[in-house]
Design a protein around this motif. Structure first.
Motif, short mmCIF file in Angstrom:
data_model
loop_
_atom_site.label_atom_id
_atom_site.label_comp_id
_atom_site.label_asym_id
_atom_site.label_seq_id
_atom_site.Cartn_x
_atom_site.Cartn_y
_atom_site.Cartn_z
N GLY A 3 -56.04 -55.58 -9.58
CA GLY A 3 -56.11 -54.92 -10.88
C GLY A 3 -54.77 -54.60 -11.48
O GLY A 3 -54.68 -54.21 -12.63
N GLY A 4 -53.69 -54.71 -10.73
CA GLY A 4 -52.37 -54.48 -11.26
C GLY A 4 -51.95 -53.04 -11.33
O GLY A 4 -50.98 -52.70 -11.99
N SER A 5 -52.66 -52.16 -10.65
CA SER A 5 -52.33 -50.73 -10.74
C SER A 5 -52.07 -50.12 -9.38
O SER A 5 -52.32 -48.96 -9.16
N SER A 6 -51.57 -50.92 -8.46
CA SER A 6 -51.35 -50.44 -7.10
C SER A 6 -50.28 -49.35 -7.05
O SER A 6 -50.28 -48.51 -6.16
N GLU A 149 -58.77 -48.73 4.30
CA GLU A 149 -59.00 -49.67 3.21
C GLU A 149 -59.98 -50.76 3.62
O GLU A 149 -60.81 -51.20 2.82
N MET A 150 -59.92 -51.20 4.88
CA MET A 150 -60.86 -52.21 5.36
C MET A 150 -62.29 -51.68 5.34
O MET A 150 -63.23 -52.37 4.94
N VAL A 151 -62.46 -50.44 5.79
CA VAL A 151 -63.79 -49.83 5.76
C VAL A 151 -64.29 -49.71 4.32
O VAL A 151 -65.45 -50.01 4.01
N ASN A 152 -63.42 -49.29 3.43
CA ASN A 152 -63.81 -49.11 2.04
C ASN A 152 -64.21 -50.41 1.37
O ASN A 152 -65.26 -50.49 0.72
N ILE A 153 -63.39 -51.44 1.52
CA ILE A 153 -63.69 -52.69 0.83
C ILE A 153 -64.94 -53.35 1.42
O ILE A 153 -65.75 -53.95 0.70
N GLY A 154 -65.13 -53.21 2.73
CA GLY A 154 -66.34 -53.77 3.35
C GLY A 154 -67.59 -53.05 2.88
O GLY A 154 -68.62 -53.68 2.58
N GLU A 204 -55.75 -53.16 -1.61
CA GLU A 204 -54.75 -54.20 -1.32
C GLU A 204 -55.02 -54.93 0.00
O GLU A 204 -54.11 -55.50 0.58
N THR A 205 -56.25 -54.92 0.45
CA THR A 205 -56.55 -55.50 1.75
C THR A 205 -57.46 -56.72 1.65
O THR A 205 -58.25 -56.99 2.54
N TRP A 206 -57.32 -57.46 0.56
CA TRP A 206 -58.19 -58.60 0.33
C TRP A 206 -58.02 -59.70 1.36
O TRP A 206 -58.99 -60.35 1.76
N LEU A 207 -56.80 -59.94 1.82
CA LEU A 207 -56.57 -60.99 2.81
C LEU A 207 -57.30 -60.66 4.11
O LEU A 207 -57.97 -61.53 4.69
N PHE A 209 -59.84 -58.73 4.41
CA PHE A 209 -61.27 -58.78 4.11
C PHE A 209 -61.80 -60.21 4.17
O PHE A 209 -62.86 -60.47 4.76
N VAL A 210 -61.07 -61.15 3.59
CA VAL A 210 -61.49 -62.55 3.60
C VAL A 210 -61.51 -63.09 5.03
O VAL A 210 -62.44 -63.81 5.44
N LEU A 211 -60.48 -62.75 5.81
CA LEU A 211 -60.45 -63.21 7.20
C LEU A 211 -61.61 -62.64 8.00
O LEU A 211 -62.25 -63.34 8.80
N TRP A 212 -61.91 -61.36 7.79
CA TRP A 212 -63.02 -60.72 8.51
C TRP A 212 -64.36 -61.33 8.11
O TRP A 212 -65.24 -61.53 8.96
N MET A 213 -64.52 -61.64 6.83
CA MET A 213 -65.74 -62.30 6.38
C MET A 213 -65.86 -63.69 6.97
O MET A 213 -66.97 -64.14 7.33
N ALA A 214 -64.73 -64.40 7.09
CA ALA A 214 -64.75 -65.74 7.69
C ALA A 214 -65.20 -65.67 9.15
O ALA A 214 -65.99 -66.51 9.61
N ILE A 215 -64.74 -64.66 9.87
CA ILE A 215 -65.17 -64.48 11.27
C ILE A 215 -66.68 -64.23 11.32
O ILE A 215 -67.40 -64.76 12.17
N GLY A 216 -67.17 -63.41 10.39
CA GLY A 216 -68.60 -63.14 10.34
C GLY A 216 -69.42 -64.39 10.08
O GLY A 216 -70.47 -64.59 10.70
N PHE A 217 -68.96 -65.26 9.17
CA PHE A 217 -69.66 -66.50 8.90
C PHE A 217 -69.68 -67.41 10.13
O PHE A 217 -70.70 -68.05 10.42
#
Length: 240
Positions: A3-6, A149-154, A204-207, A209-217
């Motif tokens: 969002g550009g407001s970090s 942040e990981m808990v929040n985004i998940g 700011e933990t998108w990377l 999050f994506v890695l954790w989702m990949a593991i889940g898949f």
């Protein structure tokens, strides 16, 4: 942050950035729903308990910042101790909810069914010990801010899926029995998706999050999909 407001501290962006982090303290209300099987009358007890406690805690959370703006320096220690105690209870509730979620997944076969073993009182002991160990290791070697942040985004992403699921089930399965219903569908789910999506953009933990989702898949397609009882019953139903 996407969002550009970090780096924002004040204004609307600062408010959203703070909300995406403080959201951690409210997750426990959703986790309470995972204990529905252990309540006597979940259709009435859970909504009342969640809404009632949410109102009380929200009032307290709003009152605390008002007090902070006018307190003297030595009172900061007392407030910090209260915040630490509050976060401790949130972590305990999250552990309670996570063990129940994993228990349901193991019972279905998405994860090894041996982990679904319960003790003499009917609690998932093996999963509880396993999750306690994982949390202890994570808390030892990873920064608390990153874990938060990981808990929040998940959780926000899970809320997005649930909101979409409410709309889809209303259209595809209107005959399903429902103990309680979401009002103003699809307006409320749409607003929930937009709100959760915007809060996700403030993290700011998108990377990770994506890695954790990949593991889940990988776990799902390599193991869970072939062993899931629900998936097997659904496949049999669709082929008839």
């Amino acid at each position: 942050m996407i969002g550009g407001s970090s780096t924002s501290t004040f204004g609307v962006y600062g408010l959203l950035a703070a909300a995406s982090l403080v959201f951690f303290a409210f997750i426990g209300f959703d986790v309470v729903a995972t204990t529905a099987e252990e309540t006597r009358n979940p259709s009435k007890d859970l909504p009342r308990g969640i809404v009632g406690s949410l109102v009380v805690v929200t009032v307290l959370y709003v009152a605390v910042p008002l007090v902070l703006t006018g307190m003297v320096n030595w009172a900061a220690v007392i407030i910090s101790m209260g915040a630490l105690a509050g976060l401790t209870t949130v972590v305990l509730v999250l552990l309670l909810g996570q063990t129940r979620v994993l228990f349901a997944m193991c019972r279905d076969g998405l994860l090894p069914r041996g982990l679904a073993h319960t003790g003499s009182r009917g609690t998932p002991t093996r999963i509880t010990w396993l999750m306690g160990g994982v949390v202890a290791v994570a808390a030892t070697f990873f920064p608390a801010s990153s874990l938060e942040e990981m808990v929040n985004i998940g959780t926000l992403f899970a809320f997005v899926l649930v909101s979409i699921g409410v709309v889809m089930l209303r259209r595809t399965r209107p005959d399903l029995p429902r103990a309680f219903r979401t009002p103003l569908v699809p307006l409320v789910p749409i607003l929930a998706v937009l709100a959760c999506g915007w809060l996700m953009l403030s993290l700011e933990t998108w990377l990770r999050f994506v890695l954790w989702m990949a593991i889940g898949f990988v776990v799902y397609f390599a193991y869970g999909r072939r062993h899931s009882r629900f998936a097997s019953r659904f496949a049999e139903t669709t082929t008839r």
